[in-house]
Design an enzyme around this catalytic site. Structure first.
Site, PDB file in Angstrom:
ATOM      1  N   ARG A  73       0.848  -1.211   0.000  1.00  0.00           N
ATOM      2  CA  ARG A  73       0.000   0.000   0.000  1.00  0.00           C
ATOM      3  C   ARG A  73       0.871   1.244   0.000  1.00  0.00           C
ATOM      4  O   ARG A  73       0.565   2.244  -0.630  1.00  0.00           O
ATOM      5  CB  ARG A  73      -0.956   0.015   1.202  1.00  0.00           C
ATOM      6  CG  ARG A  73      -1.617   1.398   1.404  1.00  0.00           C
ATOM      7  CD  ARG A  73      -2.941   1.382   2.131  1.00  0.00           C
ATOM      8  NE  ARG A  73      -3.002   0.544   3.291  1.00  0.00           N
ATOM      9  CZ  ARG A  73      -2.425   0.845   4.474  1.00  0.00           C
ATOM     10  NH1 ARG A  73      -1.758   1.956   4.660  1.00  0.00           N
ATOM     11  NH2 ARG A  73      -2.540   0.002   5.481  1.00  0.00           N
TER      12      ARG A  73
ATOM     13  N   ASP B 224      -3.591  19.910 -14.425  1.00  0.00           N
ATOM     14  CA  ASP B 224      -3.948  18.597 -14.964  1.00  0.00           C
ATOM     15  C   ASP B 224      -3.379  18.555 -16.389  1.00  0.00           C
ATOM     16  O   ASP B 224      -3.847  19.261 -17.279  1.00  0.00           O
ATOM     17  CB  ASP B 224      -5.474  18.436 -14.966  1.00  0.00           C
ATOM     18  CG  ASP B 224      -5.919  17.057 -15.430  1.00  0.00           C
ATOM     19  OD1 ASP B 224      -5.213  16.456 -16.270  1.00  0.00           O
ATOM     20  OD2 ASP B 224      -6.972  16.583 -14.974  1.00  0.00           O
TER      21      ASP B 224
ATOM     22  N   LYS C 120      -5.105   7.513 -19.702  1.00  0.00           N
ATOM     23  CA  LYS C 120      -5.208   8.112 -21.030  1.00  0.00           C
ATOM     24  C   LYS C 120      -3.908   7.911 -21.816  1.00  0.00           C
ATOM     25  O   LYS C 120      -3.532   6.791 -22.076  1.00  0.00           O
ATOM     26  CB  LYS C 120      -5.597   9.586 -20.886  1.00  0.00           C
ATOM     27  CG  LYS C 120      -6.727   9.842 -19.872  1.00  0.00           C
ATOM     28  CD  LYS C 120      -8.051   9.220 -20.261  1.00  0.00           C
ATOM     29  CE  LYS C 120      -9.102   9.221 -19.155  1.00  0.00           C
ATOM     30  NZ  LYS C 120      -9.419  10.518 -18.547  1.00  0.00           N
TER      31      LYS C 120
ATOM     32  N   TYR D 140     -12.737  18.692 -15.998  1.00  0.00           N
ATOM     33  CA  TYR D 140     -13.154  17.294 -16.093  1.00  0.00           C
ATOM     34  C   TYR D 140     -14.373  17.069 -15.176  1.00  0.00           C
ATOM     35  O   TYR D 140     -14.345  17.465 -14.003  1.00  0.00           O
ATOM     36  CB  TYR D 140     -11.992  16.392 -15.686  1.00  0.00           C
ATOM     37  CG  TYR D 140     -12.326  14.927 -15.756  1.00  0.00           C
ATOM     38  CD1 TYR D 140     -12.423  14.285 -16.988  1.00  0.00           C
ATOM     39  CD2 TYR D 140     -12.573  14.193 -14.610  1.00  0.00           C
ATOM     40  CE1 TYR D 140     -12.750  12.949 -17.061  1.00  0.00           C
ATOM     41  CE2 TYR D 140     -12.899  12.850 -14.678  1.00  0.00           C
ATOM     42  CZ  TYR D 140     -12.986  12.232 -15.907  1.00  0.00           C
ATOM     43  OH  TYR D 140     -13.315  10.907 -15.968  1.00  0.00           O
TER      44      TYR D 140
HETATM   45  C1  PLP Z   1      -9.936  10.954 -17.299  1.00  0.00           C
HETATM   46  C2  PLP Z   1      -9.523  12.219 -16.697  1.00  0.00           C
HETATM   47  C3  PLP Z   1      -9.442  12.378 -15.308  1.00  0.00           C
HETATM   48  C4  PLP Z   1      -9.834  11.261 -14.350  1.00  0.00           C
HETATM   49  O1  PLP Z   1      -8.993  10.150 -14.494  1.00  0.00           O
HETATM   50  P1  PLP Z   1      -9.471   8.627 -14.257  1.00  0.00           P
HETATM   51  O2  PLP Z   1      -8.224   7.870 -14.552  1.00  0.00           O
HETATM   52  O3  PLP Z   1     -10.587   8.354 -15.212  1.00  0.00           O
HETATM   53  O4  PLP Z   1      -9.922   8.512 -12.849  1.00  0.00           O
HETATM   54  C5  PLP Z   1      -9.014  13.592 -14.814  1.00  0.00           C
HETATM   55  N1  PLP Z   1      -8.694  14.612 -15.641  1.00  0.00           N
HETATM   56  C6  PLP Z   1      -8.777  14.506 -16.983  1.00  0.00           C
HETATM   57  C7  PLP Z   1      -8.413  15.665 -17.839  1.00  0.00           C
HETATM   58  C8  PLP Z   1      -9.186  13.314 -17.558  1.00  0.00           C
HETATM   59  O5  PLP Z   1      -9.272  13.211 -18.880  1.00  0.00           O
END
Ligand code: PLP
Length: 384
Positions: free
Chosen positions: A52, A176, A201, A104
């Protein structure tokens, strides 16, 4: 070994890896273990205790991501949202945070379900306008939280400008960086303090893993994040760490080719009679083109477009055969999303209307298929 270039670090990691595999495996092993044995009290040569908190497969991945973003330390989480959640645990009741208004959808839900209850004050503003950001700063403001390009409207925020404001007022700048990945944009190098990634992604890149990262500019922040991760327990599993590590090996080539495809598709969409608007920062007509070009080395492969009616949008969504009608982005397969229903259902209707996230807006994550095949698929879906 001297400092290597980005592509090399995607394949090999940084020159000074802290974790090594005794058998010299080329593919870093999956340490599928919950715990690590100690030799005697106070003597634990491996440095690992319990998965963890830390695990060699995860440390290996975190070091690679740190080297790609230029971070002092990175923590890998079980999802992008687990990373974002821990990021908001850095704040206390009464703290005020300025966020990009085009955010998001899951982050907006986190704010309304959890951050609000925890006493955080969140303001959504147009961060693509620095004056607006400056005007939103209050004595209790603690951070500016930005997505650039934003999801799904592709607004561009001036990161150097925000970093200056943050520095002047003693705020954290959190970015982000999911849409451009560290291949095209390194916010920490432009003055940000924390970079967030949904590793689901572009980093993993194959639409097969859920993961998240917080990359911190300095060791103090990195240590706070690691303690919060250990405490809340949302760390990425060894198997998933291995999948993301493998995905990152091809990040540079994927980013280049997906962008090349997106440029062709954006140009084609501009010519279509049923398309009224194409939102892609790689188009010179995009309002954020100059700012993006000044802070990133590319525009990525995410684009949104508006159709002439809701009926057209639905016809395209239901008509695509090669492109997949699905959420998510950044992978080898091209995915078409209907943001108003799929990714942004929890954003209040007035905000969606204000931003332009309407029933005529579609978002396309351009994948690694032949650009000609993607265009041919869109063409038949438009019904021409
Ligand atoms: C998908 C996404 C998230 C969240 O991520 P997860 O892996 O789906 O929890 C946050 N910010 C952006 C810009 C995203 O595309």
């Amino acid at each position: 070994m001297t400092e290597t270039n980005f592509e090399t670090r995607c394949v090999h990691g940084g020159p000074e890896s802290a974790v090594r595999d005794d058998y010299r495996a080329i593919s870093y092993p999956i340490y599928q273990t919950a715990s690590f044995s100690h030799i005697r009290t106070g003597h634990n040569p491996s440095g690992f205790d319990y998965t963890r908190e830390s695990n060699p497969t995860r440390t290996h991945l975190e070091e690679i991501v740190s080297s790609l973003e230029g971070a002092a330390g990175t923590t890998a989480f079980s999802s992008g949202m687990a990373a974002v959640s821990v990021c908001f645990e850095l704040f206390s009741p009464g703290d005020h945070i300025i966020c990009s208004e085009d955010l998001y959808g899951g982050v907006v839900r986190l704010h309304s379900l959890i951050s609000k209850k925890n006493g955080l004050k969140i303001d959504y503003v147009d961060t693509s306008d620095l004056q607006t950001v400056a005007g939103a700063i209050r004595p209790e403001t603690k951070a500016i939280y930005v997505e650039t390009p934003s999801n799904p409207m592709m607004f561009i925020t001036d990161l150097r400008g925000c970093a200056e404001l943050a520095k002047e007022h003693g705020l954290l700048l959190i970015v982000d960086n999911t849409f451009l990945s560290p291949y095209f944009q390194n916010p920490l190098k432009l003055g940000a303090d924390i970079v967030i990634h949904s590793g689901s992604k572009f980093l993993s890149g194959h639409n097969d893993t859920i993961a998240g990262f917080l990359c911190c500019k300095n060791q103090e922040l990195a240590d706070r994040v690691r303690l919060l991760s250990k405490t809340t327990g949302g760390a990425l599993s060894p198997m998933d760490c291995w999948l993301v590590t493998r995905g990152i090996k091809t990040l540079a080539v994927r980013m280049e080719r997906q962008q090349e495809n997106a440029v062709k598709i954006a140009a084609w969409l501009l010519e279509q009679p049923h398309v009224t608007q194409v939102l892609y920062p790689g188009l010179k007509t995009h309002p954020g083109y100059e700012v993006n070009a000044s802070q990133a080395s590319g525009f990525g492969s995410m684009l949104s477009f508006r159709t002439d009616s809701k009926e057209t949008a639905l016809r395209v969504l239901q008509g695509v055969k090669l492109i997949i009608f699905a959420e998510s982005l950044g992978g080898t397969e091209s995915l078409l999303t209907y943001p108003t229903v799929q990714t942004h259902p929890d954003v209040p209707a007035e905000m969606k209307e204000h931003l332009g996230i309407t029933d005529t807006l579609l978002r396309l994550s351009v994948g690694l298929e032949s650009a000609d095949d993607i265009i041919a698929d869109l063409k038949q879906a438009f019904g021409e």
